[in-house]
Design an enzyme around this catalytic site. Structure first.
Site, PDB file in Angstrom:
ATOM      1  N   TYR A  37       1.157   1.393  -0.416  1.00 15.50           N
ATOM      2  CA  TYR A  37       2.658   1.154  -1.174  1.00 15.50           C
ATOM      3  C   TYR A  37       3.087   0.355  -0.586  1.00 15.50           C
ATOM      4  O   TYR A  37       3.665  -1.311  -0.775  1.00 15.50           O
ATOM      5  CB  TYR A  37       3.311   2.079  -2.301  1.00 15.50           C
ATOM      6  CG  TYR A  37       2.829   2.118  -3.325  1.00 15.50           C
ATOM      7  CD1 TYR A  37       3.019   1.066  -4.391  1.00 15.50           C
ATOM      8  CD2 TYR A  37       1.625   3.518  -4.115  1.00 15.50           C
ATOM      9  CE1 TYR A  37       3.271   1.356  -6.035  1.00 15.50           C
ATOM     10  CE2 TYR A  37       2.140   3.742  -4.624  1.00 15.50           C
ATOM     11  CZ  TYR A  37       2.085   3.023  -6.049  1.00 15.50           C
ATOM     12  OH  TYR A  37       1.851   2.604  -7.792  1.00 15.50           O
ATOM     13  N   GLU A  71       2.078   8.939 -10.678  1.00 17.02           N
ATOM     14  CA  GLU A  71       0.680   9.059  -9.621  1.00 17.02           C
ATOM     15  C   GLU A  71       0.363  10.527  -9.203  1.00 17.02           C
ATOM     16  O   GLU A  71      -1.070  10.875  -9.382  1.00 17.02           O
ATOM     17  CB  GLU A  71      -0.046   8.237  -8.780  1.00 17.02           C
ATOM     18  CG  GLU A  71       0.340   6.613  -9.325  1.00 17.02           C
ATOM     19  CD  GLU A  71       0.162   5.719  -8.540  1.00 17.02           C
ATOM     20  OE1 GLU A  71       0.485   5.324  -7.218  1.00 17.02           O
ATOM     21  OE2 GLU A  71       0.427   4.425  -9.021  1.00 17.02           O
TER      22      GLU A  71
END
Length: 388
Positions: free
Chosen positions: A95, A137
């Site tokens: 990310y 996730e």
């Protein structure tokens, strides 16, 4: 948390993203792949070449900007994204890389209008979104590894069987080379397959619906061959058809996906599909039949003609022997040897108005097929008074 000024700045960029988002995302992907080429194999390059990935991300980012005051309204979309990310092995450490390139792209594409406070606002907004997805996730990864036979990341399987289902569709049966079990999954979910694509010179991932009810020994996908030269899509599918034989070793991720038949489902079921969209419907129908309830199952399928009609024999067996199961098959472009009543039921495009009197009351409806097909069937169902 974003402050009021940051939320305002993010919302004010939504119209710009709606108008110029695709250009921004093309710049973003090009920038990221140039600086971090190790990420390129994680992205579907067919979608990159067609522009579908850039368009999808542009729409998603604009929607996030418009709903920055209450991102919870995007929960169904975020759930879909989290499942896709988990199926690709995307982790928390990815990310910051993506976020850095996104913020740099905003600055580079918007130029002087990208003031420091705007970049800071988008940094906060991206951080908020990243935190939500990372948590979702992590939960998916945890749930998967807790199952018998579950795993996280990639696991090597061998092709145990390869069966031709029609002129276009072939089924692949994957068994784990470690001799262990495969995890249970929800009917309708998918796995990610990774193969080397020579024309790209890299490994490529592709998601495929599991086309059979869960069992502890193998995973089955049923793959359509795409017409070469017409679209960048299908590179992985065609590679599976042409180069992957019985005994080949293939890396897979565990089953994921938010489109499924709920374990507690106990209502009449209508499964409507076209073409290779039949694959998740097979898993759903098999799962529902195995529950042996008295609820009716209507299986409605459309394809071009008998040559591309996959799983015809299975449908015939269920229609003839399962009391709760009935099917209707449409052929749009008949061949000379296609026999009504034997190969198909109705000629022409699927029209639910023709068979509305055969739809069970209080049913749940599942659709899978080309986008225009699903849009047409959804519209028809709403027109019939089926609750959205």
């Amino acid at each position: 948390m974003l402050n009021e000024l940051q939320r305002t700045l993010v919302k004010e960029t939504a119209p710009i993203l709606r108008e110029h988002g695709e250009a921004l995302m093309r710049h973003f992907y090009a920038r990221m792949f140039a600086h971090n080429p190790e990420l390129k194999p994680m992205f579907n390059q067919g979608h990159q070449q067609s522009g579908a990935q850039q368009q999808a991300l542009a729409v998603a980012v604009a929607a996030y900007a418009e709903n920055i005051d209450d991102p919870s309204v995007l929960a169904p979309v975020l759930k879909m994204v989290a499942n896709k990310h988990a199926s690709l092995g995307i982790r928390a450490e990815h990310y910051p890389i993506v976020g850095g390139h996104l913020l740099s792209s905003i600055r580079e594409v918007l130029g002087e209008s990208a003031k420091d406070e705007l970049i800071e606002a988008w940094a906060a907004a991206y951080g908020q979104l990243a935190d939500v997805l990372i948590q979702m996730e992590a939960e998916l990864y945890h749930e998967t590894v807790q199952k018998q036979g579950g795993w996280s990341g990639w696991r090597t399987f061998k092709v145990a069987r390869k069966e031709i289902e029609s002129e276009e569709i072939t089924s692949f049966y994957f068994a784990p080379i470690d001799g262990g079990h495969v995890p249970s999954y929800l009917a309708g979910q998918y796995i990610t397959v990774k193969v080397f694509v020579p024309q790209l010179g890299m490994m490529q991932p592709r998601q495929y619906s599991l086309s059979q009810a869960a069992n502890p020994e193998f995973l089955r996908i049923s793959v359509k061959r795409e017409i070469e030269g017409v679209t960048p899509a299908g590179m992985v599918s065609n590679q599976l058809h042409d180069a992957v034989e019985i005994g080949a070793l293939i890396d897979l991720t565990a089953p994921n996906g938010e489109f499924f038949l709920a374990p507690e489902h106990n209502a009449p079921l209508v499964l409507i599909s076209a073409g290779v969209g039949i694959t998740p419907m097979l898993a759903m129908a098999q799962t529902a039949l195995a529950r042996a309830t008295e609820q009716p199952i209507r299986f409605i399928h459309a394809c071009r003609h008998g040559g591309v009609h996959a799983f015809k024999e299975w449908l015939e067996v269920q229609s003839n022997h399962a009391n709760t199961f009935s099917s209707t098959v449409y052929y749009e472009n008949l061949r000379a040897d296609d026999v009504r009543g034997q190969d198909f039921d109705i000629a022409g495009r699927l029209n639910l108005l023709d068979i509305s009197d055969t739809l069970p009351d209080n049913a749940d409806y599942f659709l899978c097929g080309p986008i225009q097909f699903m849009q047409a069937q959804k519209s028809a169902l709403l027109g019939l008074g089926i609750d959205a």
